[in-house]
Write an enzyme that holds these catalytic residues in place. Structure first.
Site, PDB file in Angstrom:
ATOM      1  N   ASP A  78     -17.534   7.280  -1.569  1.00  0.00           N
ATOM      2  CA  ASP A  78     -16.161   7.319  -0.877  1.00  0.00           C
ATOM      3  C   ASP A  78     -15.838   8.501  -0.159  1.00  0.00           C
ATOM      4  O   ASP A  78     -16.580   9.312  -0.831  1.00  0.00           O
ATOM      5  CB  ASP A  78     -15.068   6.685  -1.954  1.00  0.00           C
ATOM      6  CG  ASP A  78     -13.667   6.452  -0.997  1.00  0.00           C
ATOM      7  OD1 ASP A  78     -13.696   6.209  -0.097  1.00  0.00           O
ATOM      8  OD2 ASP A  78     -12.431   6.213  -1.824  1.00  0.00           O
TER       9      ASP A  78
ATOM     10  N   ARG B 208       0.908  -1.168   0.023  1.00  0.00           N
ATOM     11  CA  ARG B 208       0.067   0.021   0.127  1.00  0.00           C
ATOM     12  C   ARG B 208       0.755   1.347  -0.145  1.00  0.00           C
ATOM     13  O   ARG B 208       1.681   1.472   0.842  1.00  0.00           O
ATOM     14  CB  ARG B 208      -0.803   0.032   1.172  1.00  0.00           C
ATOM     15  CG  ARG B 208      -1.675   1.252   1.346  1.00  0.00           C
ATOM     16  CD  ARG B 208      -2.744   1.453   2.484  1.00  0.00           C
ATOM     17  NE  ARG B 208      -3.887   0.649   2.126  1.00  0.00           N
ATOM     18  CZ  ARG B 208      -5.198   0.657   2.223  1.00  0.00           C
ATOM     19  NH1 ARG B 208      -5.346   1.325   3.441  1.00  0.00           N
ATOM     20  NH2 ARG B 208      -6.199   0.031   1.835  1.00  0.00           N
TER      21      ARG B 208
ATOM     22  N   GLN C 160     -10.059  -4.229  -3.367  1.00  0.00           N
ATOM     23  CA  GLN C 160     -11.620  -3.680  -2.694  1.00  0.00           C
ATOM     24  C   GLN C 160     -12.438  -3.771  -3.598  1.00  0.00           C
ATOM     25  O   GLN C 160     -13.559  -4.160  -3.397  1.00  0.00           O
ATOM     26  CB  GLN C 160     -11.367  -2.042  -2.414  1.00  0.00           C
ATOM     27  CG  GLN C 160     -12.579  -1.167  -2.264  1.00  0.00           C
ATOM     28  CD  GLN C 160     -12.894  -1.676  -0.918  1.00  0.00           C
ATOM     29  OE1 GLN C 160     -11.932  -1.513   0.146  1.00  0.00           O
ATOM     30  NE2 GLN C 160     -14.420  -2.073  -0.436  1.00  0.00           N
TER      31      GLN C 160
ATOM     32  N   CYS D 272     -16.400   1.764   0.536  1.00  0.00           N
ATOM     33  CA  CYS D 272     -15.258   0.951   0.925  1.00  0.00           C
ATOM     34  C   CYS D 272     -14.905   1.024   2.273  1.00  0.00           C
ATOM     35  O   CYS D 272     -14.190   0.170   2.893  1.00  0.00           O
ATOM     36  CB  CYS D 272     -14.111   1.353  -0.098  1.00  0.00           C
ATOM     37  SG  CYS D 272     -13.693   3.131   0.218  1.00  0.00           S
TER      38      CYS D 272
ATOM     39  N   HIS E  88      -7.447   0.748  -6.407  1.00  0.00           N
ATOM     40  CA  HIS E  88      -7.459  -0.095  -5.212  1.00  0.00           C
ATOM     41  C   HIS E  88      -8.314  -1.503  -5.782  1.00  0.00           C
ATOM     42  O   HIS E  88      -9.528  -1.680  -5.488  1.00  0.00           O
ATOM     43  CB  HIS E  88      -8.673   0.769  -4.184  1.00  0.00           C
ATOM     44  CG  HIS E  88      -8.304   0.202  -2.854  1.00  0.00           C
ATOM     45  ND1 HIS E  88      -7.768  -0.917  -2.419  1.00  0.00           N
ATOM     46  CD2 HIS E  88      -9.086   0.800  -1.868  1.00  0.00           C
ATOM     47  CE1 HIS E  88      -7.884  -1.083  -1.199  1.00  0.00           C
ATOM     48  NE2 HIS E  88      -8.737  -0.327  -0.570  1.00  0.00           N
TER      49      HIS E  88
ATOM     50  N   ARG F 268     -13.680  -8.857   1.944  1.00  0.00           N
ATOM     51  CA  ARG F 268     -12.326  -8.589   1.694  1.00  0.00           C
ATOM     52  C   ARG F 268     -11.753  -9.736   2.140  1.00  0.00           C
ATOM     53  O   ARG F 268     -10.661 -10.170   1.430  1.00  0.00           O
ATOM     54  CB  ARG F 268     -11.918  -7.379   2.588  1.00  0.00           C
ATOM     55  CG  ARG F 268     -12.387  -5.749   2.348  1.00  0.00           C
ATOM     56  CD  ARG F 268     -12.136  -5.357   0.896  1.00  0.00           C
ATOM     57  NE  ARG F 268     -10.751  -5.512   0.628  1.00  0.00           N
ATOM     58  CZ  ARG F 268      -9.959  -4.330   0.912  1.00  0.00           C
ATOM     59  NH1 ARG F 268     -10.464  -3.312   1.382  1.00  0.00           N
ATOM     60  NH2 ARG F 268      -8.578  -4.401   0.659  1.00  0.00           N
TER      61      ARG F 268
HETATM   62  N1   CP Z   1     -11.122  -0.032   2.612  1.00  0.00           N
HETATM   63  C1   CP Z   1      -9.855  -0.229   2.889  1.00  0.00           C
HETATM   64  O1   CP Z   1      -9.200  -0.233   2.174  1.00  0.00           O
HETATM   65  O2   CP Z   1     -10.016   0.214   4.140  1.00  0.00           O
HETATM   66  P1   CP Z   1      -8.543   0.342   5.098  1.00  0.00           P
HETATM   67  O3   CP Z   1      -8.058   1.714   4.566  1.00  0.00           O
HETATM   68  O4   CP Z   1      -8.983   0.290   6.231  1.00  0.00           O
HETATM   69  O5   CP Z   1      -7.659  -0.907   4.605  1.00  0.00           O
HETATM   70  N1  NVA Z   2      -9.930   6.663  -1.411  1.00  0.00           N
HETATM   71  C1  NVA Z   2      -9.663   6.223  -0.129  1.00  0.00           C
HETATM   72  C2  NVA Z   2      -9.965   4.747   0.087  1.00  0.00           C
HETATM   73  C3  NVA Z   2      -9.507   4.368   1.462  1.00  0.00           C
HETATM   74  C4  NVA Z   2      -9.634   2.863   1.515  1.00  0.00           C
HETATM   75  C5  NVA Z   2      -8.149   6.753   0.064  1.00  0.00           C
HETATM   76  O1  NVA Z   2      -7.147   6.454  -0.909  1.00  0.00           O
HETATM   77  O2  NVA Z   2      -7.693   7.235   1.140  1.00  0.00           O
END
Ligand code: CP
Ligand code: NVA
Length: 306
Positions: A223, A106, A136, A263, A133, A291
């Site tokens: 989101d 990540r 997700q 999400c 993502h 997930r």
């Molecule tokens: N939806 C998601 O990726 O959540 P987190 O940021 O908690 O991993």
């Molecule tokens: N769009 C958000 C998703 C978090 C799971 C971000 O990138 O912070």
């Protein structure tokens, strides 16, 4: 591990047949878990999680998935590795290849995950970048499949920021034959870089009006307006997006059985109100649970088919 290792850097790394295979595997893993049945697909394998941004769902669901597949998860916060002091991705990846059997990453730049994937000898999984993502969205289409019985031909409406989640939702829709509609303020549409990857242009519609794609939506998705790394833009974006809040008024003409999806994490009272996220249409907690099952299915596919 064979040299024909497979990565998951974006949803388009899989064909439609492979996605349905993952859905079926996820269904199996979900029912096996209820019976206390676990697999050993990752036996004797340590899979690293290299995270440069916070996470609750992705980190925990991957750690549990890896453990329940018989492997060992190893969490690394990027800030505590030598990358934070300037060690190159290439050197880091070459070294980690000798210890680990997989990497879940990540981070900010999609190019960084791609660079890791080039030199890392084992599967690399994108656990969120600024652009995409895919884990997700793989899981979200599984949730839709589970709840509606099919995905092809459904109308999925995304209201809000044209961000990583929206981008992957669009690319997934293109593979699965979903009608994807995006309502976002001008200047916050999904980027051209994503739009040019869409093969079936007829399935994608975009508009700036928040209520434009509500009435025939089978799924209404939103989101956060402020993704990780964008905190400085918070005040300005909060103002721009105010009209895009998903609330009872906006949903007045929606189908009775639409699914509300997010999400998570949500900014309650910003992009969605409590009465919507807590309503009977909301499937956000099932989404989060899935997930785990989908990532088991993903790991199973990446490892057992090699
Ligand atoms: N939806 C998601 O990726 O959540 P987190 O940021 O908690 O991993
Ligand atoms: N769009 C958000 C998703 C978090 C799971 C971000 O990138 O912070």
């Amino acid at each position: 591990m064979s040299i024909l290792k497979r990565d998951f850097l974006g949803i388009k790394d899989f064909t439609v047949e492979e996605i349905y295979r993952i859905f079926n595997l996820a269904k199996q893993y979900k029912s096996d878990r209820k019976k206390g049945k676990f697999s050993s697909v990752l036996e004797n394998k340590t899979v690293g999680l290299l995270f440069n941004k916070p996470s609750t769902r992705t980190r925990v669901s991957f750690e549990v998935a890896i453990s329940e597949l018989g492997g060992r998860p190893l969490y690394m916060s990027g800030a505590t590795t030598q990358i934070s002091r300037g060690e190159t991705i290439r050197d880091t990846s070459d070294v980690l290849s000798r210890y680990l059997s997989g990497l879940v990453i990540r981070t900010y730049k999609q190019e960084d995950v791609e660079e890791f994937a080039k030199s890392f000898s084992h599967p690399v999984i994108n656990a969120l970048t600024d652009l995409l993502h895919p884990c997700q969205i793989l899981s979200d289409y599984f949730t839709i499949y589970e709840k509606k019985g099919h995905v092809e031909g459904l109308n999925v409406t995304y209201i809000g920021d044209g961000n990583n989640v929206c981008n992957s939702l669009i690319l997934g829709a293109d593979i699965l034959g979903v009608n994807i509609r995006v309502s976002s303020p001008s200047g916050y549409r999904p980027p051209e870089q994503i739009l040019k990857l869409v093969k079936n242009k007829k399935l994608l519609e975009m508009d700036t009006r928040p209520g434009r794609f509500i009435s025939d939506a089978d799924v209404i998705y939103t989101d956060t307006w402020i993704s990780m790394g964008e905190e400085k833009a918070m005040a300005a974006k909060k103002k721009i997006f105010r009209k895009y809040q998903i609330n009872k008024e906006l949903l007045a003409g929606a189908k009775k059985d639409f699914l509300f999806m997010h999400c998570l994490p949500a900014h309650r009272g910003w992009e969605v109100t409590d009465d919507v996220i807590d309503s009977k249409n909301s499937v956000v907690i099932d989404q989060a649970e899935n997930r785990l099952h989908c990532q088991k299915a993903l790991l199973h596919s990446l490892y057992s088919e090699l």
